[in-house]
Write an enzyme that holds these catalytic residues in place. Structure first.
Site, PDB file in Angstrom:
ATOM      1  N   SER A  29       0.826  -1.213   0.000  1.00 58.29           N
ATOM      2  CA  SER A  29       0.000   0.000   0.000  1.00 58.29           C
ATOM      3  C   SER A  29       0.860   1.261   0.000  1.00 58.29           C
ATOM      4  O   SER A  29       1.672   1.469   0.889  1.00 58.29           O
ATOM      5  CB  SER A  29      -0.882   0.045   1.254  1.00 58.29           C
ATOM      6  OG  SER A  29      -1.861  -0.938   1.193  1.00 58.29           O
ATOM      7  N   HIS A  60      -3.760   1.015  -5.297  1.00 57.76           N
ATOM      8  CA  HIS A  60      -3.077  -0.103  -5.941  1.00 57.76           C
ATOM      9  C   HIS A  60      -3.345  -0.002  -7.448  1.00 57.76           C
ATOM     10  O   HIS A  60      -4.489  -0.102  -7.870  1.00 57.76           O
ATOM     11  CB  HIS A  60      -3.602  -1.444  -5.428  1.00 57.76           C
ATOM     12  CG  HIS A  60      -3.335  -1.661  -3.970  1.00 57.76           C
ATOM     13  ND1 HIS A  60      -2.333  -2.476  -3.513  1.00 57.76           N
ATOM     14  CD2 HIS A  60      -3.932  -1.156  -2.874  1.00 57.76           C
ATOM     15  CE1 HIS A  60      -2.327  -2.453  -2.193  1.00 57.76           C
ATOM     16  NE2 HIS A  60      -3.285  -1.668  -1.781  1.00 57.76           N
ATOM     17  N   HIS A  82      -5.257  -9.228  -1.933  1.00 54.68           N
ATOM     18  CA  HIS A  82      -5.405  -9.494  -0.502  1.00 54.68           C
ATOM     19  C   HIS A  82      -6.509 -10.515  -0.269  1.00 54.68           C
ATOM     20  O   HIS A  82      -7.529 -10.517  -0.963  1.00 54.68           O
ATOM     21  CB  HIS A  82      -5.764  -8.203   0.250  1.00 54.68           C
ATOM     22  CG  HIS A  82      -4.715  -7.143   0.195  1.00 54.68           C
ATOM     23  ND1 HIS A  82      -4.696  -6.189  -0.797  1.00 54.68           N
ATOM     24  CD2 HIS A  82      -3.654  -6.884   0.999  1.00 54.68           C
ATOM     25  CE1 HIS A  82      -3.657  -5.389  -0.595  1.00 54.68           C
ATOM     26  NE2 HIS A  82      -3.014  -5.787   0.490  1.00 54.68           N
ATOM     27  N   TYR A  84      -8.563 -10.408   2.154  1.00 55.23           N
ATOM     28  CA  TYR A  84      -9.794  -9.721   2.587  1.00 55.23           C
ATOM     29  C   TYR A  84     -10.637  -9.234   1.406  1.00 55.23           C
ATOM     30  O   TYR A  84     -11.806  -8.910   1.572  1.00 55.23           O
ATOM     31  CB  TYR A  84      -9.490  -8.560   3.551  1.00 55.23           C
ATOM     32  CG  TYR A  84      -8.683  -7.419   2.977  1.00 55.23           C
ATOM     33  CD1 TYR A  84      -9.227  -6.525   2.059  1.00 55.23           C
ATOM     34  CD2 TYR A  84      -7.357  -7.229   3.359  1.00 55.23           C
ATOM     35  CE1 TYR A  84      -8.482  -5.483   1.531  1.00 55.23           C
ATOM     36  CE2 TYR A  84      -6.602  -6.191   2.851  1.00 55.23           C
ATOM     37  CZ  TYR A  84      -7.180  -5.320   1.932  1.00 55.23           C
ATOM     38  OH  TYR A  84      -6.427  -4.310   1.407  1.00 55.23           O
ATOM     39  N   GLU A  85     -10.040  -9.167   0.233  1.00 50.11           N
ATOM     40  CA  GLU A  85     -10.810  -8.762  -0.952  1.00 50.11           C
ATOM     41  C   GLU A  85     -11.721  -9.892  -1.429  1.00 50.11           C
ATOM     42  O   GLU A  85     -12.580  -9.665  -2.290  1.00 50.11           O
ATOM     43  CB  GLU A  85      -9.862  -8.361  -2.090  1.00 50.11           C
ATOM     44  CG  GLU A  85      -9.067  -7.103  -1.804  1.00 50.11           C
ATOM     45  CD  GLU A  85      -8.068  -6.792  -2.902  1.00 50.11           C
ATOM     46  OE1 GLU A  85      -8.456  -6.108  -3.878  1.00 50.11           O
ATOM     47  OE2 GLU A  85      -6.909  -7.224  -2.807  1.00 50.11           O
ATOM     48  N   ALA A 112       2.740  -2.131   4.139  1.00 57.03           N
ATOM     49  CA  ALA A 112       2.509  -1.136   5.189  1.00 57.03           C
ATOM     50  C   ALA A 112       1.936  -1.911   6.369  1.00 57.03           C
ATOM     51  O   ALA A 112       1.060  -2.759   6.179  1.00 57.03           O
ATOM     52  CB  ALA A 112       1.536  -0.083   4.705  1.00 57.03           C
ATOM     53  N   MET A 210      -2.020  -7.227   6.833  1.00 51.36           N
ATOM     54  CA  MET A 210      -3.045  -8.076   6.206  1.00 51.36           C
ATOM     55  C   MET A 210      -2.536  -8.744   4.929  1.00 51.36           C
ATOM     56  O   MET A 210      -3.330  -9.089   4.047  1.00 51.36           O
ATOM     57  CB  MET A 210      -4.286  -7.225   5.870  1.00 51.36           C
ATOM     58  CG  MET A 210      -4.872  -6.460   7.045  1.00 51.36           C
ATOM     59  SD  MET A 210      -6.216  -5.391   6.560  1.00 51.36           S
ATOM     60  CE  MET A 210      -6.439  -4.403   8.053  1.00 51.36           C
ATOM     61  N   SER A 211      -1.226  -8.936   4.832  1.00 47.04           N
ATOM     62  CA  SER A 211      -0.681  -9.471   3.569  1.00 47.04           C
ATOM     63  C   SER A 211       0.589 -10.275   3.836  1.00 47.04           C
ATOM     64  O   SER A 211       0.819 -10.738   4.943  1.00 47.04           O
ATOM     65  CB  SER A 211      -0.381  -8.306   2.628  1.00 47.04           C
ATOM     66  OG  SER A 211       0.688  -7.524   3.120  1.00 47.04           O
ATOM     67  N   ASN A 234       1.593   3.351  10.890  1.00 47.21           N
ATOM     68  CA  ASN A 234       0.816   3.855  12.032  1.00 47.21           C
ATOM     69  C   ASN A 234       1.074   2.913  13.188  1.00 47.21           C
ATOM     70  O   ASN A 234       1.535   1.796  12.985  1.00 47.21           O
ATOM     71  CB  ASN A 234      -0.687   3.861  11.679  1.00 47.21           C
ATOM     72  CG  ASN A 234      -1.122   2.508  11.148  1.00 47.21           C
ATOM     73  OD1 ASN A 234      -0.979   2.223   9.949  1.00 47.21           O
ATOM     74  ND2 ASN A 234      -1.594   1.660  12.020  1.00 47.21           N
ATOM     75  N   HIS A 246      -7.228   4.070   6.966  1.00 46.48           N
ATOM     76  CA  HIS A 246      -6.381   3.708   5.822  1.00 46.48           C
ATOM     77  C   HIS A 246      -5.666   4.928   5.226  1.00 46.48           C
ATOM     78  O   HIS A 246      -4.565   4.806   4.699  1.00 46.48           O
ATOM     79  CB  HIS A 246      -7.202   2.991   4.758  1.00 46.48           C
ATOM     80  CG  HIS A 246      -6.390   2.517   3.585  1.00 46.48           C
ATOM     81  ND1 HIS A 246      -5.406   1.540   3.698  1.00 46.48           N
ATOM     82  CD2 HIS A 246      -6.374   2.893   2.291  1.00 46.48           C
ATOM     83  CE1 HIS A 246      -4.848   1.338   2.512  1.00 46.48           C
ATOM     84  NE2 HIS A 246      -5.416   2.147   1.638  1.00 46.48           N
TER      85      HIS A 246
HETATM   86 CL1  6GU Z   1      -2.872  -1.598  12.815  1.00 38.49          CL
HETATM   87  N1  6GU Z   1      -3.378  -3.729  11.418  1.00 38.49           N
HETATM   88  C1  6GU Z   1      -3.394  -4.440  10.301  1.00 38.49           C
HETATM   89  N2  6GU Z   1      -3.904  -5.673  10.354  1.00 38.49           N
HETATM   90  N3  6GU Z   1      -2.916  -3.997   9.135  1.00 38.49           N
HETATM   91  C2  6GU Z   1      -2.404  -2.766   9.104  1.00 38.49           C
HETATM   92  C3  6GU Z   1      -2.361  -1.958  10.225  1.00 38.49           C
HETATM   93  C4  6GU Z   1      -2.870  -2.492  11.399  1.00 38.49           C
HETATM   94  N4  6GU Z   1      -1.784  -0.782   9.883  1.00 38.49           N
HETATM   95  C5  6GU Z   1      -1.488  -0.873   8.593  1.00 38.49           C
HETATM   96  N5  6GU Z   1      -1.862  -2.062   8.101  1.00 38.49           N
END
Ligand code: 6GU
Length: 274
Positions: A29, A60, A82, A84-85, A112, A210-211, A234, A246
């Site tokens: 990302s 993307h 991903h 989740y998609e 990220a 998530m990847s 973050n 996001h």
């Molecule tokens: Cl805090 N969690 C997850 N699962 N994915 C992220 C994230 C947090 N920050 C960026 N991608």
């Protein structure tokens, strides 16, 4: 995973690639800008690649970029798929199978991620030393084709010690702030709760995303050497007062873009030498 499907896609791509790519890149990302640095670029939208899924998420671009980077022949995924998609893990990891079929021997995977380690701050990089798979599934579930890799692949050194050392030396030389740590994969798309983040910290996680984990499992199955780099976009839930969004992920990636480009390009330059 079906070898015929991989070979069909690779067969489509090979004529577009004058020499086989040695290094694969998966850009996370906001980190897709690296693909814009590739020279003599051949850009192939995923929708034009038979057998490829089509990317849906904002930020993307959704294309394969082949060409030269820092003396190496590379193929980059500008945008990934991903779980989740709604894609299966077989779909998520199909491009890694294709990269392998095209000749890729080393893979740089970027993402990220949310920082869990208290010493991290947004904008830092983390060289992934290891991962914890909390997806509740695995891309290798199903019949195994021994031509692609072993039934029970070893994950002792999922993230190459050699490439990690090379990345750390490169960061030191460039004055880029890096940590090394454990990446934890959750399915998303909801971010974790503060309680889940405390749990993951107890489990030994340093960053969460998530990847990456599915792609790395498949790369290792195929014998590809892997380097993983997280951009801490973050801090994870409960670590600051700010709610997670996001937009912050994309904003941080934007802010650290120049350092990310310098860092990964210098790593590729070193990999091209060795
Ligand atoms: Cl805090 N969690 C997850 N699962 N994915 C992220 C994230 C947090 N920050 C960026 N991608």
């Amino acid at each position: 995973m079906d070898r015929q499907a991989i070979e069909k896609t690779a067969g489509h791509l090979r004529p577009l690639m004058p020499t086989p790519p040695e290094i694969g890149l998966i850009l996370g990302s906001g980190l897709g800008v690296l693909a814009d640095e590739i020279e003599e670029a051949v850009r192939i939208p995923y929708e034009d690649i038979p057998g490829f899924p089509v990317s849906t998420v904002e930020g993307h671009a959704g294309r394969l970029v082949y060409g030269r980077l820092e003396g190496a022949t590379v193929v980059a995924m500008q945008g990934r798929f991903h779980y989740y998609e709604g894609y299966s893990l077989q779909e998520v990891t199909f491009p890694v199978r294709v990269m392998k079929a095209l000749g890729v021997r080393e893979l740089i995977v970027t993402n990220a991620a949310g920082g869990i380690n208290e010493r991290f701050q947004p904008g830092d990089f983390m060289i992934i030393s290891d991962h914890i798979n909390l997806l509740g599934t695995n891309p290798l579930i199903g019949p195994n084709d021994p031509e692609l890799g072993p039934r029970f692949p070893d994950m002792t050194e999922a993230y190459s010690r050699r490439l990690r050392e090379l990345a750390k030396e490169t960061a030191a030389r460039l004055g880029v702030r890096v940590h090394e740590g454990v990446y934890v994969a959750n399915t998303g798309p909801s971010y974790e709760t503060p309680a889940e983040i405390r749990m993951i910290r107890t489990l030994g996680g340093d960053a969460v995303g998530m990847s990456t984990v599915p792609e790395v499992i498949v790369a290792r199955h195929g014998g590809i050497e892997v380097l993983g780099i997280s951009c801490i976009s973050n801090m994870a839930a409960g670590m600051s007062d700010a709610p997670l969004h996001h937009d912050e992920v994309v904003e941080t990636a934007e802010r650290v873009k120049t350092d990310f480009l310098r860092f990964v390009k210098a790593i590729v330059a070193e990999m091209a030498k060795s």
